[in-house]
Design an enzyme around this catalytic site. Sequence first.
Site, PDB file in Angstrom:
ATOM      1  N   LYS A  13       0.807  -1.293   0.015  1.00  0.00           N
ATOM      2  CA  LYS A  13       0.093  -0.118  -0.215  1.00  0.00           C
ATOM      3  C   LYS A  13       0.951   1.261   0.009  1.00  0.00           C
ATOM      4  O   LYS A  13       0.456   2.201  -0.835  1.00  0.00           O
ATOM      5  CB  LYS A  13      -0.938   0.198   0.970  1.00  0.00           C
ATOM      6  N   ARG A  88      -9.495   0.292   8.933  1.00  0.00           N
ATOM      7  CA  ARG A  88      -8.862  -0.758   9.388  1.00  0.00           C
ATOM      8  C   ARG A  88     -10.038  -1.624  10.244  1.00  0.00           C
ATOM      9  O   ARG A  88      -9.802  -2.752  10.592  1.00  0.00           O
ATOM     10  CB  ARG A  88      -7.840  -0.878  10.266  1.00  0.00           C
ATOM     11  N   ARG A 127      11.689  -4.934   4.812  1.00  0.00           N
ATOM     12  CA  ARG A 127      11.599  -3.438   4.567  1.00  0.00           C
ATOM     13  C   ARG A 127      12.467  -2.435   5.447  1.00  0.00           C
ATOM     14  O   ARG A 127      12.729  -2.779   6.369  1.00  0.00           O
ATOM     15  CB  ARG A 127       9.890  -3.255   4.905  1.00  0.00           C
ATOM     16  N   ARG A 160      11.518  -0.607  10.602  1.00  0.00           N
ATOM     17  CA  ARG A 160      10.577  -0.358  11.694  1.00  0.00           C
ATOM     18  C   ARG A 160      10.769  -1.551  12.790  1.00  0.00           C
ATOM     19  O   ARG A 160      11.002  -2.711  12.799  1.00  0.00           O
ATOM     20  CB  ARG A 160       9.264  -0.651  11.066  1.00  0.00           C
ATOM     21  N   ARG A 171       0.426  -8.495  13.997  1.00  0.00           N
ATOM     22  CA  ARG A 171      -0.194  -7.643  13.056  1.00  0.00           C
ATOM     23  C   ARG A 171      -0.787  -8.292  11.846  1.00  0.00           C
ATOM     24  O   ARG A 171      -2.125  -7.793  11.463  1.00  0.00           O
ATOM     25  CB  ARG A 171       0.770  -6.672  12.312  1.00  0.00           C
TER      26      ARG A 171
HETATM   27  P1  ADP Z   1       2.217  -1.738   3.236  1.00  0.00           P
HETATM   28  O1  ADP Z   1       2.170  -0.333   3.061  1.00  0.00           O
HETATM   29  O2  ADP Z   1       1.055  -2.226   2.607  1.00  0.00           O
HETATM   30  O3  ADP Z   1       2.492  -2.364   4.606  1.00  0.00           O
HETATM   31  P2  ADP Z   1       4.754  -1.721   1.753  1.00  0.00           P
HETATM   32  O4  ADP Z   1       4.471  -0.641   0.604  1.00  0.00           O
HETATM   33  O5  ADP Z   1       5.497  -0.918   2.784  1.00  0.00           O
HETATM   34  O6  ADP Z   1       3.445  -2.303   2.406  1.00  0.00           O
HETATM   35  O7  ADP Z   1       5.517  -2.791   1.205  1.00  0.00           O
HETATM   36  C1  ADP Z   1       6.061  -3.738   2.140  1.00  0.00           C
HETATM   37  C2  ADP Z   1       7.531  -4.166   1.650  1.00  0.00           C
HETATM   38  O8  ADP Z   1       7.343  -4.942   0.388  1.00  0.00           O
HETATM   39  C3  ADP Z   1       8.300  -3.053   1.283  1.00  0.00           C
HETATM   40  O9  ADP Z   1       9.661  -3.057   1.681  1.00  0.00           O
HETATM   41  C4  ADP Z   1       8.341  -2.847  -0.195  1.00  0.00           C
HETATM   42  O10 ADP Z   1       9.580  -2.338  -0.759  1.00  0.00           O
HETATM   43  C5  ADP Z   1       8.184  -4.229  -0.815  1.00  0.00           C
HETATM   44  N1  ADP Z   1       7.171  -4.280  -1.767  1.00  0.00           N
HETATM   45  C6  ADP Z   1       6.111  -3.636  -1.977  1.00  0.00           C
HETATM   46  N2  ADP Z   1       5.553  -4.115  -3.148  1.00  0.00           N
HETATM   47  C7  ADP Z   1       6.061  -5.049  -3.785  1.00  0.00           C
HETATM   48  C8  ADP Z   1       6.029  -5.950  -4.949  1.00  0.00           C
HETATM   49  N3  ADP Z   1       4.987  -5.752  -5.866  1.00  0.00           N
HETATM   50  N4  ADP Z   1       6.830  -6.950  -5.002  1.00  0.00           N
HETATM   51  C9  ADP Z   1       7.850  -7.153  -3.888  1.00  0.00           C
HETATM   52  N5  ADP Z   1       7.949  -6.130  -3.120  1.00  0.00           N
HETATM   53  C10 ADP Z   1       7.278  -5.278  -2.705  1.00  0.00           C
HETATM   54  P1  AMP Z   2       0.947   0.677   9.188  1.00  0.00           P
HETATM   55  O1  AMP Z   2       1.967   1.797   9.271  1.00  0.00           O
HETATM   56  O2  AMP Z   2      -0.149   0.909   8.495  1.00  0.00           O
HETATM   57  O3  AMP Z   2       1.420  -0.836   9.145  1.00  0.00           O
HETATM   58  O4  AMP Z   2       0.590   0.707  10.728  1.00  0.00           O
HETATM   59  C1  AMP Z   2       1.499   0.569  11.846  1.00  0.00           C
HETATM   60  C2  AMP Z   2       0.392   0.467  13.258  1.00  0.00           C
HETATM   61  O5  AMP Z   2      -0.088   1.775  13.368  1.00  0.00           O
HETATM   62  C3  AMP Z   2      -0.304  -0.746  13.184  1.00  0.00           C
HETATM   63  O6  AMP Z   2       0.269  -1.842  13.465  1.00  0.00           O
HETATM   64  C4  AMP Z   2      -1.216  -0.098  14.457  1.00  0.00           C
HETATM   65  O7  AMP Z   2      -0.674  -0.363  15.530  1.00  0.00           O
HETATM   66  C5  AMP Z   2      -1.365   1.340  13.880  1.00  0.00           C
HETATM   67  N1  AMP Z   2      -2.624   1.815  13.048  1.00  0.00           N
HETATM   68  C6  AMP Z   2      -2.039   2.473  11.847  1.00  0.00           C
HETATM   69  N2  AMP Z   2      -3.455   2.466  11.341  1.00  0.00           N
HETATM   70  C7  AMP Z   2      -4.379   2.412  12.257  1.00  0.00           C
HETATM   71  C8  AMP Z   2      -5.751   2.116  12.281  1.00  0.00           C
HETATM   72  N3  AMP Z   2      -6.469   2.924  11.139  1.00  0.00           N
HETATM   73  N4  AMP Z   2      -6.401   1.835  13.401  1.00  0.00           N
HETATM   74  C9  AMP Z   2      -5.765   1.174  14.190  1.00  0.00           C
HETATM   75  N5  AMP Z   2      -4.402   1.311  14.430  1.00  0.00           N
HETATM   76  C10 AMP Z   2      -3.710   1.692  13.282  1.00  0.00           C
END
Ligand code: ADP
Ligand code: AMP
Length: 216
Positions: A13, A88, A127, A160, A171
Amino acid sequence: MQLVMLGLPGAGKGTQAARIQQEFAIPHISTGDMFRAAISAETELGATVKSFLDRGILVPDEVTIAVVKERLNASDTANGFLLDGFPRTLQQAMALDETLIDLNKGLSGVLYIHVPEGVLLARLTGRRICKQCGATFHVVFQPPQREGVCDRCGGVLYQRSDDTGEAVSTRLEQYAQTAPLVEYYRDRGLLRQVDGEQSIDQVFAGIHEILGHLQG
Ligand code: ADP
Ligand code: AMP
Protein backbone atom coordinates in the site's frame (compact mmCIF):
# COMPACT_ATOMS: atom_id res chain seq x y z
CA MET A 1 -10.22 11.54 -6.39
CA GLN A 2 -11.03 10.32 -2.91
CA LEU A 3 -9.42 6.94 -2.42
CA VAL A 4 -8.87 4.27 0.20
CA MET A 5 -6.15 1.61 -0.03
CA LEU A 6 -6.88 -1.78 1.49
CA GLY A 7 -4.61 -4.78 1.92
CA LEU A 8 -2.68 -6.86 4.44
CA PRO A 9 0.39 -5.37 6.15
CA GLY A 10 3.16 -5.63 3.56
CA ALA A 11 0.80 -5.88 0.57
CA GLY A 12 2.42 -2.79 -0.95
CA LYS A 13 0.00 0.00 0.00
CA GLY A 14 2.62 2.55 1.04
CA THR A 15 4.85 1.78 -1.96
CA GLN A 16 1.99 2.33 -4.40
CA ALA A 17 0.58 5.29 -2.47
CA ALA A 18 3.86 7.16 -2.89
CA ARG A 19 3.60 6.71 -6.67
CA ILE A 20 -0.08 7.63 -6.82
CA GLN A 21 0.59 10.78 -4.79
CA GLN A 22 3.30 11.81 -7.22
CA GLU A 23 1.37 11.05 -10.41
CA PHE A 24 -2.09 12.26 -9.39
CA ALA A 25 -1.08 15.07 -6.99
CA ILE A 26 -3.29 14.01 -4.09
CA PRO A 27 -2.06 13.83 -0.48
CA HIS A 28 -1.07 10.40 0.85
CA ILE A 29 -2.57 10.07 4.32
CA SER A 30 -1.12 7.13 6.25
CA THR A 31 -2.34 6.70 9.83
CA GLY A 32 0.71 4.52 10.55
CA ASP A 33 3.05 7.32 9.36
CA MET A 34 1.10 9.88 11.42
CA PHE A 35 1.37 7.74 14.54
CA ARG A 36 5.11 7.10 14.02
CA ALA A 37 5.69 10.84 13.50
CA ALA A 38 3.80 11.60 16.73
CA ILE A 39 5.89 9.03 18.61
CA SER A 40 9.19 10.48 17.39
CA ALA A 41 8.02 14.03 18.12
CA GLU A 42 7.04 12.83 21.62
CA THR A 43 3.60 14.45 21.46
CA GLU A 44 0.62 13.52 23.61
CA LEU A 45 -0.78 11.46 20.72
CA GLY A 46 2.57 9.70 20.43
CA ALA A 47 2.50 8.75 24.12
CA THR A 48 -1.06 7.43 23.71
CA VAL A 49 -0.35 5.22 20.70
CA LYS A 50 3.22 4.01 21.33
CA SER A 51 2.41 0.82 23.23
CA PHE A 52 -0.11 -0.23 20.57
CA LEU A 53 2.36 0.20 17.72
CA ASP A 54 5.14 -1.52 19.68
CA ARG A 55 2.94 -4.59 20.17
CA GLY A 56 1.44 -4.51 16.66
CA ILE A 57 -2.14 -4.15 17.86
CA LEU A 58 -4.65 -1.65 16.55
CA VAL A 59 -4.90 1.77 18.17
CA PRO A 60 -8.41 2.25 19.67
CA ASP A 61 -10.98 3.43 17.14
CA GLU A 62 -11.86 6.69 18.92
CA VAL A 63 -8.22 7.84 18.86
CA THR A 64 -7.67 6.87 15.22
CA ILE A 65 -10.97 8.30 13.99
CA ALA A 66 -10.28 11.67 15.66
CA VAL A 67 -6.86 11.88 13.98
CA VAL A 68 -8.27 11.15 10.52
CA LYS A 69 -11.24 13.51 10.92
CA GLU A 70 -8.90 16.37 11.73
CA ARG A 71 -6.60 15.48 8.84
CA LEU A 72 -9.45 15.35 6.32
CA ASN A 73 -10.46 18.87 7.32
CA ALA A 74 -7.13 20.27 6.08
CA SER A 75 -7.30 22.34 2.92
CA ASP A 76 -4.90 20.12 0.92
CA THR A 77 -7.64 17.47 0.67
CA ALA A 78 -9.87 19.77 -1.40
CA ASN A 79 -9.00 17.96 -4.66
CA GLY A 80 -8.77 14.49 -3.20
CA PHE A 81 -6.85 12.24 -0.85
CA LEU A 82 -5.46 8.76 -0.59
CA LEU A 83 -6.06 7.02 2.73
CA ASP A 84 -3.50 4.28 3.48
CA GLY A 85 -4.04 2.07 6.53
CA PHE A 86 -7.40 3.61 7.38
CA PRO A 87 -10.09 2.39 7.82
CA ARG A 88 -9.01 -0.84 9.51
CA THR A 89 -12.24 -1.72 11.37
CA LEU A 90 -15.92 -1.57 10.47
CA GLN A 91 -16.41 1.18 13.04
CA GLN A 92 -13.69 3.24 11.33
CA ALA A 93 -15.30 2.62 7.92
CA MET A 94 -18.66 3.85 9.17
CA ALA A 95 -17.04 6.88 10.82
CA LEU A 96 -15.32 7.68 7.52
CA ASP A 97 -18.67 7.51 5.68
CA GLU A 98 -20.16 9.98 8.18
CA THR A 99 -17.17 12.32 8.01
CA LEU A 100 -17.34 12.40 4.23
CA ILE A 101 -21.08 13.16 4.31
CA ASP A 102 -20.35 16.09 6.66
CA LEU A 103 -17.67 17.30 4.23
CA ASN A 104 -20.01 16.85 1.27
CA LYS A 105 -17.69 14.29 -0.28
CA GLY A 106 -17.80 10.62 -1.15
CA LEU A 107 -15.31 7.89 -1.94
CA SER A 108 -14.35 7.48 -5.60
CA GLY A 109 -13.02 3.97 -5.07
CA VAL A 110 -11.20 1.53 -2.81
CA LEU A 111 -7.98 0.00 -4.17
CA TYR A 112 -7.58 -3.46 -2.73
CA ILE A 113 -4.06 -4.82 -3.18
CA HIS A 114 -4.51 -8.55 -2.93
CA VAL A 115 -1.58 -10.81 -1.99
CA PRO A 116 -1.37 -14.33 -0.57
CA GLU A 117 -0.26 -14.34 3.09
CA GLY A 118 2.80 -16.40 2.20
CA VAL A 119 4.65 -13.42 0.65
CA LEU A 120 4.22 -11.09 3.62
CA LEU A 121 6.88 -12.25 6.07
CA ALA A 122 9.71 -11.71 3.58
CA ARG A 123 8.28 -8.33 2.54
CA LEU A 124 7.88 -7.06 6.11
CA THR A 125 11.18 -8.27 7.55
CA GLY A 126 13.13 -6.91 4.53
CA ARG A 127 11.42 -3.52 4.53
CA ARG A 128 13.61 -0.46 5.14
CA ILE A 129 12.41 3.12 5.46
CA CYS A 130 14.17 6.46 5.10
CA LYS A 131 14.37 8.34 8.39
CA GLN A 132 14.34 11.64 6.57
CA CYS A 133 11.75 11.39 3.75
CA GLY A 134 9.86 8.18 4.59
CA ALA A 135 10.60 6.45 1.25
CA THR A 136 10.20 2.67 1.39
CA PHE A 137 12.79 0.14 0.19
CA HIS A 138 13.34 -3.59 0.46
CA VAL A 139 16.70 -5.28 0.96
CA VAL A 140 15.93 -7.78 -1.85
CA PHE A 141 12.88 -6.62 -3.83
CA GLN A 142 13.61 -2.89 -3.98
CA PRO A 143 17.20 -2.37 -2.81
CA PRO A 144 18.66 1.13 -2.62
CA GLN A 145 21.68 1.86 -4.82
CA ARG A 146 23.89 2.22 -1.72
CA GLU A 147 23.12 -0.07 1.15
CA GLY A 148 21.45 1.74 4.05
CA VAL A 149 21.15 5.04 2.15
CA CYS A 150 17.99 6.54 0.61
CA ASP A 151 18.15 6.94 -3.20
CA ARG A 152 15.81 9.90 -3.08
CA CYS A 153 17.31 12.13 -0.38
CA GLY A 154 20.47 10.46 0.93
CA GLY A 155 18.87 9.87 4.35
CA VAL A 156 19.64 6.90 6.57
CA LEU A 157 17.44 3.81 6.16
CA TYR A 158 16.06 2.06 9.24
CA GLN A 159 13.96 -0.98 10.03
CA ARG A 160 10.61 -0.41 11.74
CA SER A 161 10.65 -1.96 15.21
CA ASP A 162 7.29 -3.66 14.48
CA ASP A 163 8.75 -5.31 11.34
CA THR A 164 10.67 -7.77 13.51
CA GLY A 165 9.78 -10.40 16.07
CA GLU A 166 6.39 -11.00 17.56
CA ALA A 167 4.79 -7.75 16.36
CA VAL A 168 4.81 -9.08 12.77
CA SER A 169 2.62 -12.09 13.55
CA THR A 170 0.40 -10.00 15.84
CA ARG A 171 -0.18 -7.52 13.01
CA LEU A 172 -1.15 -10.29 10.63
CA GLU A 173 -3.62 -11.62 13.25
CA GLN A 174 -5.06 -8.15 13.78
CA TYR A 175 -5.97 -8.05 10.10
CA ALA A 176 -9.00 -10.20 10.99
CA GLN A 177 -10.62 -6.91 12.06
CA THR A 178 -9.88 -5.35 8.66
CA ALA A 179 -10.79 -8.27 6.37
CA PRO A 180 -14.59 -7.60 6.55
CA LEU A 181 -13.99 -4.23 4.87
CA VAL A 182 -13.40 -6.00 1.56
CA GLU A 183 -17.07 -7.07 1.52
CA TYR A 184 -18.19 -3.74 3.01
CA TYR A 185 -16.78 -1.86 0.02
CA ARG A 186 -17.62 -4.56 -2.52
CA ASP A 187 -21.28 -4.31 -1.44
CA ARG A 188 -21.14 -0.57 -2.08
CA GLY A 189 -19.69 -1.07 -5.57
CA LEU A 190 -16.44 0.69 -4.63
CA LEU A 191 -13.91 -2.15 -4.51
CA ARG A 192 -11.22 -2.32 -7.22
CA GLN A 193 -8.91 -5.29 -6.79
CA VAL A 194 -5.29 -5.38 -7.97
CA ASP A 195 -2.99 -8.40 -7.98
CA GLY A 196 -0.22 -7.38 -5.57
CA GLU A 197 2.00 -10.38 -6.28
CA GLN A 198 3.36 -8.83 -9.47
CA SER A 199 6.37 -6.52 -9.67
CA ILE A 200 6.01 -3.03 -8.17
CA ASP A 201 5.84 -1.53 -11.68
CA GLN A 202 3.18 -4.00 -12.83
CA VAL A 203 1.04 -3.34 -9.74
CA PHE A 204 1.27 0.38 -10.43
CA ALA A 205 0.29 -0.15 -14.07
CA GLY A 206 -2.85 -1.96 -12.88
CA ILE A 207 -3.66 0.85 -10.45
CA HIS A 208 -3.02 3.46 -13.12
CA GLU A 209 -5.56 1.84 -15.40
CA ILE A 210 -8.17 1.68 -12.64
CA LEU A 211 -7.64 5.32 -11.69
CA GLY A 212 -7.89 6.33 -15.34
CA HIS A 213 -11.36 4.76 -15.45
CA LEU A 214 -12.36 6.36 -12.13
CA GLN A 215 -11.36 9.77 -13.42
CA GLY A 216 -13.47 9.13 -16.49
P1 ADP B 1 2.22 -1.80 3.22
O1 ADP B 1 2.22 -0.30 3.15
O2 ADP B 1 1.04 -2.41 2.55
O3 ADP B 1 2.43 -2.33 4.61
P2 ADP B 1 4.76 -1.54 1.77
O4 ADP B 1 4.36 -0.74 0.59
O5 ADP B 1 5.53 -0.85 2.84
O6 ADP B 1 3.47 -2.32 2.39
O7 ADP B 1 5.58 -2.81 1.22
C1 ADP B 1 6.17 -3.75 2.12
C2 ADP B 1 7.57 -4.15 1.62
O8 ADP B 1 7.45 -4.91 0.42
C3 ADP B 1 8.46 -2.95 1.29
O9 ADP B 1 9.78 -3.25 1.70
C4 ADP B 1 8.37 -2.83 -0.24
O10 ADP B 1 9.59 -2.34 -0.79
C5 ADP B 1 8.10 -4.27 -0.67
N1 ADP B 1 7.18 -4.36 -1.80
C6 ADP B 1 6.10 -3.57 -2.07
N2 ADP B 1 5.48 -3.97 -3.20
C7 ADP B 1 6.17 -5.05 -3.65
C8 ADP B 1 6.04 -5.93 -4.80
N3 ADP B 1 5.03 -5.76 -5.68
N4 ADP B 1 6.93 -6.93 -4.93
C9 ADP B 1 7.93 -7.11 -4.02
N5 ADP B 1 8.12 -6.33 -2.93
C10 ADP B 1 7.26 -5.32 -2.75
P1 AMP C 1 1.02 0.69 9.28
O1 AMP C 1 2.08 1.73 9.13
O2 AMP C 1 -0.20 0.96 8.46
O3 AMP C 1 1.55 -0.72 9.13
O4 AMP C 1 0.51 0.80 10.81
C1 AMP C 1 1.41 0.60 11.89
C2 AMP C 1 0.64 0.48 13.20
O5 AMP C 1 -0.10 1.70 13.46
C3 AMP C 1 -0.42 -0.63 13.25
O6 AMP C 1 0.13 -1.90 13.59
C4 AMP C 1 -1.36 -0.09 14.34
O7 AMP C 1 -0.81 -0.28 15.64
C5 AMP C 1 -1.34 1.42 14.06
N1 AMP C 1 -2.41 1.84 13.10
C6 AMP C 1 -2.23 2.37 11.87
N2 AMP C 1 -3.41 2.63 11.29
C7 AMP C 1 -4.37 2.25 12.17
C8 AMP C 1 -5.79 2.23 12.15
N3 AMP C 1 -6.48 2.68 11.08
N4 AMP C 1 -6.45 1.77 13.23
C9 AMP C 1 -5.78 1.32 14.30
N5 AMP C 1 -4.44 1.27 14.39
C10 AMP C 1 -3.72 1.74 13.34
